[in-house]
Design an enzyme around this catalytic site. Structure first.
Site, PDB file in Angstrom:
ATOM      1  N   ASN A   7      39.706  22.169  -8.437  1.00  0.00           N
ATOM      2  CA  ASN A   7      38.514  22.303  -7.596  1.00  0.00           C
ATOM      3  C   ASN A   7      38.416  23.766  -7.205  1.00  0.00           C
ATOM      4  OD1 ASN A   7      36.513  22.272  -5.685  1.00  0.00           O
ATOM      5  ND2 ASN A   7      37.646  21.037  -4.176  1.00  0.00           N
ATOM      6  N   LYS A   9      36.085  25.152  -5.561  1.00  0.00           N
ATOM      7  CA  LYS A   9      35.373  25.336  -4.281  1.00  0.00           C
ATOM      8  C   LYS A   9      34.343  26.469  -4.456  1.00  0.00           C
ATOM      9  CE  LYS A   9      39.340  23.384  -2.002  1.00  0.00           C
ATOM     10  NZ  LYS A   9      40.179  23.251  -0.819  1.00  0.00           N
ATOM     11  N   HIS A  85      34.375  15.419  -0.496  1.00  0.00           N
ATOM     12  CA  HIS A  85      35.512  16.301  -0.196  1.00  0.00           C
ATOM     13  C   HIS A  85      35.521  16.570   1.306  1.00  0.00           C
ATOM     14  CE1 HIS A  85      38.096  19.798   0.006  1.00  0.00           C
ATOM     15  NE2 HIS A  85      38.593  19.400  -1.158  1.00  0.00           N
ATOM     16  N   GLU A  87      35.876  19.112   2.980  1.00  0.00           N
ATOM     17  CA  GLU A  87      35.089  20.286   3.410  1.00  0.00           C
ATOM     18  C   GLU A  87      33.605  19.949   3.485  1.00  0.00           C
ATOM     19  OE1 GLU A  87      36.819  22.839   0.480  1.00  0.00           O
ATOM     20  OE2 GLU A  87      38.729  22.694   1.542  1.00  0.00           O
ATOM     21  N   GLU A 152      43.419  13.016  -0.400  1.00  0.00           N
ATOM     22  CA  GLU A 152      43.770  14.369   0.043  1.00  0.00           C
ATOM     23  C   GLU A 152      43.908  14.366   1.560  1.00  0.00           C
ATOM     24  OE1 GLU A 152      42.326  17.716  -2.708  1.00  0.00           O
ATOM     25  OE2 GLU A 152      40.559  17.059  -1.637  1.00  0.00           O
ATOM     26  N   GLY A 158      45.292  23.393   1.537  1.00  0.00           N
ATOM     27  CA  GLY A 158      45.427  24.829   1.767  1.00  0.00           C
ATOM     28  C   GLY A 158      46.500  25.221   2.769  1.00  0.00           C
ATOM     29  N   SER A 194      47.736  21.054  -1.470  1.00  0.00           N
ATOM     30  CA  SER A 194      48.867  21.968  -1.672  1.00  0.00           C
ATOM     31  C   SER A 194      49.720  21.635  -2.900  1.00  0.00           C
ATOM     32  CB  SER A 194      49.737  22.040  -0.406  1.00  0.00           C
ATOM     33  OG  SER A 194      49.007  22.643   0.637  1.00  0.00           O
TER      34      SER A 194
HETATM   35  P1  13P Z   1      44.698  23.124  -2.144  1.00  0.00           P
HETATM   36  O1  13P Z   1      45.309  22.744  -3.461  1.00  0.00           O
HETATM   37  O2  13P Z   1      44.326  24.595  -2.072  1.00  0.00           O
HETATM   38  O3  13P Z   1      45.516  22.668  -0.982  1.00  0.00           O
HETATM   39  O4  13P Z   1      43.288  22.368  -2.038  1.00  0.00           O
HETATM   40  C1  13P Z   1      43.237  21.017  -2.280  1.00  0.00           C
HETATM   41  C2  13P Z   1      41.825  20.625  -2.384  1.00  0.00           C
HETATM   42  O5  13P Z   1      41.076  20.672  -1.432  1.00  0.00           O
HETATM   43  C3  13P Z   1      41.344  20.173  -3.714  1.00  0.00           C
HETATM   44  O6  13P Z   1      40.147  19.498  -3.610  1.00  0.00           O
END
Ligand code: 13P
Length: 232
Positions: A7, A9, A85, A87, A152, A158, A194
């Site tokens: 992803n 983003k 997601h 976010e 997730e 992150g 992560s």
């Molecule tokens: P990270 O791998 O940076 O923790 O992000 C996970 C994520 O949000 C994937 O959709």
């Protein structure tokens, strides 16, 4: 076959996409690699890896400035799209009902939605992980069993932190059982939060884990390739 989904983003230019695809071109893997890119980069799905999108409108068409419909994604040959997601839920107020509508819109257009669910740190601290995950799951899934679920935990995204292997095992057992009760047997389940080349193999070997959803470590081939290689 396992899924390794990236992803990106809100990251990535055309030059970066091309350099990334070039680096991955000759990679040998038995697994399915999908990179969910920003809309500006989804077009041109003719590589060894599959390009997916990160969002889809729940509406078919009309006065929704800035939104992208399922038909538009289908036109661009997109086969997978992330929906819900954390976010999007956090910054765009997407509710479970909206996430479900988006998943339905994707399926209508022959696109597989990757439905994201996961608890907050407050939920985890209060011992509510299972209840929250189960509720999100039941409220987000469409009737047709044509989707992928990505678990997730929000606090793992992150942060460099991941749940213990036992915690992941327990959550995936719950998700698997819940889907079974809904009459959906062969739904692929991904873990995200992560993931890196040090933990990918251990996580993917957990029962009921069919793949990984990778954020930060999917942005550069230097960090993504070792993940692919570590689980082959
Ligand atoms: P990270 O791998 O940076 O923790 O992000 C996970 C994520 O949000 C994937 O959709």
């Amino acid at each position: 076959m396992k899924f390794i989904v990236g992803n990106w983003k809100m990251n990535g230019t055309l030059d970066e996409k091309e350099a990334f695809l070039k680096a991955l071109k000759n990679v040998k893997t038995n697994n399915k690699i999908i990179i969910c890119m920003p809309f500006t980069l989804v077009y041109g799905n003719d590589h060894g890896i599959t390009i997916g999108a990160q969002n889809i409108s729940e509406h078919a068409n009309g006065a929704y400035t800035g939104d992208i419909s399922g038909q538009m994604l289908k036109d661009a040959d997109v086969k997978y799209v992330l929906v819900g997601h954390s976010e999007r839920r956090l910054y765009h107020n997407e509710t479970n009902a909206i996430v479900k509508a988006k998943a339905i819109a994707a399926i209508k257009n022959g696109i597989t939605p990757i439905i994201c669910i996961g608890e907050t740190l407050a939920d985890k601290k209060a011992g509510r992980t299972m209840t929250v995950v189960k509720k999100m799951l039941l409220e987000c899934i469409p009737e047709k069993c044509k989707y992928i679920i990505a678990y997730e935990p929000r606090w793992a995204i992150g942060s460099g932190k991941t749940p213990t292997l036992e915690e992941i095992t327990a959550v995936f057992e719950t998700i698997h059982k819940t889907l079974h009760q809904q009459g959906c047997e062969n739904i692929s389940l991904l873990y995200g939060g992560s993931v890196n080349s040090n933990n990918a193999k251990q996580i993917i070997n957990i029962k009921n884990v069919d793949g990984l959803l990778v954020g930060g470590a999917s942005l550069k081939s230097d960090t993504f390739l070792p993940i692919i290689k570590s689980i082959d």
